[in-house]
Design an enzyme around this catalytic site. Sequence first.
Site, mmCIF file in Angstrom:
data_model
loop_
_atom_site.group_PDB
_atom_site.id
_atom_site.type_symbol
_atom_site.label_atom_id
_atom_site.label_comp_id
_atom_site.label_asym_id
_atom_site.label_seq_id
_atom_site.Cartn_x
_atom_site.Cartn_y
_atom_site.Cartn_z
ATOM 1 N N SER A 30 0.836 -1.233 -0.224
ATOM 2 C CA SER A 30 -0.099 -0.010 -0.008
ATOM 3 C C SER A 30 0.986 1.229 0.115
ATOM 4 O O SER A 30 0.742 2.170 -0.649
ATOM 5 C CB SER A 30 -0.970 -0.054 1.339
ATOM 6 N N ARG A 70 0.690 8.689 5.186
ATOM 7 C CA ARG A 70 -0.166 7.958 6.254
ATOM 8 C C ARG A 70 -1.704 8.666 6.058
ATOM 9 O O ARG A 70 -2.803 8.022 6.169
ATOM 10 C CB ARG A 70 0.121 8.183 7.460
ATOM 11 N N HIS A 88 -3.095 6.879 2.945
ATOM 12 C CA HIS A 88 -3.605 5.599 3.209
ATOM 13 C C HIS A 88 -4.790 5.491 3.854
ATOM 14 O O HIS A 88 -5.753 4.630 3.690
ATOM 15 C CB HIS A 88 -2.190 5.041 4.052
#
EC number: 5.4.99.61
Length: 208
Positions: A15, A38, A41
């Site tokens: 990912s 982050r 994500h």
Amino acid sequence: MLDYLRDAAEIYRRSFAVIRAEADLARFPADVARVVVRLIHTCGQVDVAEHVAYTDDVVARAGAALAAGAPVLCDSSMVAAGITTSRLPADNQIVSLVADPRATELAARRQTTRSAAGVELCAERLPGAVLAIGNAPTALFRLLELVDEGAPPPAAVLGGPVGFVGSAQAKEELIERPRGMSYLVVRGRRGGSAMAAAAVNAIASDRE
């Protein structure tokens, strides 16, 4: 049996590799880029990178505050729930007072939201704290008012409230007049509890 990847560590690795391949992270220093990865994500939208505003020292300053034991003050219970306590470096206290009965009473008295009242109830804990705001523009507006009224500023504001009314305006006020606070926020209407928590998690530990 369906054919899909089951290994959690490998799912994370792939990912983050996809995000770094697809997102334009060139304008960010390495420590900020890790936080932006982050955020992406968390929401699945690589174009979020285009809307991130930050101060150059935000990761260093928020990280130092957390390492020194600063509390993480949250505008909602959802933000607090999203913070991974095992990543926090100093057994930091995670505080959300939105559900505190005092917030309900203060909100009624001030004719404002419980999130804004919760921030006001945290006024004594503001100095050097890390603020994770993902839900309520009124919470960010109230924070800015408190600092304007003389409250010592927190070290950093992370995430940014989501919404169609006041969200963009609150973040722009912070960006234009930081009042001594470092920040990393998603401009415009986007933001949210998950993003605010993700920013804290990214800064709290070097583990990706």
